[in-house]
Write an enzyme that holds these catalytic residues in place. Structure first.
Site, PDB file in Angstrom:
ATOM      1  N   LYS A 154      -5.464  -0.991  -1.482  1.00 21.19           N
ATOM      2  CA  LYS A 154      -4.337  -1.531  -2.249  1.00 21.19           C
ATOM      3  C   LYS A 154      -4.806  -2.668  -3.150  1.00 21.19           C
ATOM      4  O   LYS A 154      -4.409  -2.761  -4.313  1.00 21.19           O
ATOM      5  CB  LYS A 154      -3.222  -1.982  -1.289  1.00 21.19           C
ATOM      6  CG  LYS A 154      -2.503  -0.798  -0.666  1.00 21.19           C
ATOM      7  CD  LYS A 154      -1.597  -1.151   0.494  1.00 21.19           C
ATOM      8  CE  LYS A 154      -1.134   0.159   1.164  1.00 21.19           C
ATOM      9  NZ  LYS A 154      -0.338  -0.055   2.377  1.00 21.19           N
TER      10      LYS A 154
ATOM     11  N   GLN B  22       1.648  -4.661   6.028  1.00 26.25           N
ATOM     12  CA  GLN B  22       0.938  -3.460   6.468  1.00 26.25           C
ATOM     13  C   GLN B  22       1.363  -3.105   7.899  1.00 26.25           C
ATOM     14  O   GLN B  22       1.300  -3.941   8.790  1.00 26.25           O
ATOM     15  CB  GLN B  22      -0.582  -3.708   6.393  1.00 26.25           C
ATOM     16  CG  GLN B  22      -1.420  -2.492   6.725  1.00 26.25           C
ATOM     17  CD  GLN B  22      -1.230  -1.347   5.734  1.00 26.25           C
ATOM     18  OE1 GLN B  22      -1.203  -1.546   4.520  1.00 26.25           O
ATOM     19  NE2 GLN B  22      -1.085  -0.139   6.251  1.00 26.25           N
TER      20      GLN B  22
ATOM     21  N   ASP C 124       7.536  -1.305  -0.629  1.00 29.41           N
ATOM     22  CA  ASP C 124       7.301  -0.129   0.215  1.00 29.41           C
ATOM     23  C   ASP C 124       8.553   0.756   0.314  1.00 29.41           C
ATOM     24  O   ASP C 124       8.470   1.911   0.712  1.00 29.41           O
ATOM     25  CB  ASP C 124       6.907  -0.562   1.636  1.00 29.41           C
ATOM     26  CG  ASP C 124       5.422  -0.374   1.921  1.00 29.41           C
ATOM     27  OD1 ASP C 124       4.779   0.421   1.208  1.00 29.41           O
ATOM     28  OD2 ASP C 124       4.924  -1.014   2.859  1.00 29.41           O
TER      29      ASP C 124
END
Ligand code: NDP
Length: 285
Positions: free
Chosen positions: A56, A100, A123
């Site tokens: 990322k 995460q 997300d």
């Protein structure tokens, strides 16, 4: 059986296209004085998570997005994490916040996801983002299914009016996938572990999206001739090679288009994360 060669949907090429478009957009935004910033939080040092976080960061660099890395120790308390998110929610110079997953077991994942400002939820996991998708309002869409829509559109595959079958109903893939296909005017069926006669259901599909989490489960008996097959699964086999949920060698000869593993859906997820970061600037304006 004599079949036309299936079109191989190249996720590497399409994801690079998307990142290049974003790169141009970001550089224009910069020239106008707007910087895009993503905060990435990792708790603990799970090796797989570290690889994802690293990828990322790399994608951010490529596109020109500033990334702030928060690498917190395993023993970080839930309160410490929630405090950090609250601080990032309040910062005008932070556009996207990504935590995460998975988190260590002493931290309540749902609580953490819900603490992220929905306007920074790149997300797309916040209940408000999911609800917005469901009722057709602006909000962030989960990256993997959003990437699949891009794969289809950019490969010239029409969704409207098609029989779409999604195998899997997880919150991050199956459910948002079904909602997105519906938004694109597909006729959508969601299959899962309690579906009776799965083959009968999947054989109806013009577009079959497989997110079942079982290596090579989907053989040609599940697929209608000429169907488009999208394979979300990623598994490492004993010989260290990657494979999907679809038995590619068996299925490819009978379908009209198919995504390989690796190089299909996988690269799209991060590209769409970058897209969400860029979109967050407008959503916040
Ligand atoms: P989950 O394990 O959360 O969900 C699997 C789904 O498949 C469930 O809904 C389950 O049904 C259903 N299922 C399981 N077995 C069967 C069966 N025999 N017949 C029919 N349905 C079945 O997985 P995810 O959605 O998180 O991920 C799916 C796959 O995609 C995994 O291989 C994962 O590694 C991969 N993945 C890839 C990503 C990428 O970027 N390419 C991103 C995310 C995931 P039920 O609900 O009834 O249990």
């Amino acid at each position: 059986m004599v079949a036309e060669m299936a079109q191989i949907i190249d996720g590497k090429v399409i994801s690079t296209q998307i990142k290049d478009e974003l790169k141009e957009k970001v550089s224009k935004m910069k020239a106008e004085g707007t910087e895009v910033t993503l905060a990435v939080i990792q708790v603990g040092a799970d090796p797989a998570s570290s690889v994802y976080v690293g990828n990322k960061k790399k994608a951010c660099e490529y596109v020109g997005i500033r990334s702030l890395a928060y690498e917190l120790p395993e023993e970080t308390t839930e309160k410490e994490l929630l405090d950090l998110i609250a601080e990032l929610n309040g910062r005008k110079d932070v556009n996207g916040i990504l935590v995460q997953l998975p988190l260590p077991s002493h931290i309540d994942e749902d609580k953490v996801i819900q603490s992220i400002d929905p306007k920074k939820d790149v997300d797309g996991f916040h209940p408000q983002s999911v609800g917005a998708l469901c009722i057709g309002q602006p909000g962030f869409v989960s990256c993997t299914p959003a990437g699949i829509i891009q794969l289809l559109k950019r490969s010239g595959i029409e969704i409207a009016g098609k029989e779409c079958v999604v195998i899997g109903r997880s919150n991050i893939v199956g459910k948002p996938m079904a909602l997105l296909l519906l938004r694109e005017n597909g006729t959508v069926t969601v299959a899962h572990s309690r579906t009776k006669d799965l083959k009968e259901v999947t054989k109806r599909a013009d577009i079959l999206v497989v997110a079942v989490g079982k290596p090579k489960m989907i053989t040609r008996e599940y697929v209608k001739e000429g169907a488009v097959v999208i394979d979300v699964g990623i598994h490492r086999m004993e010989n260290k090679k990657l494979c999907g949920d679809v038995d590619y060698e068996d299925v490819a000869p009978i379908c009209s288009a198919i995504t390989p593993v690796p190089g299909g859906v996988g690269p799209m997820t991060i590209a769409m994360l970058m897209n969400n970061c860029v979109e967050s600037v407008d959503l916040q304006a």
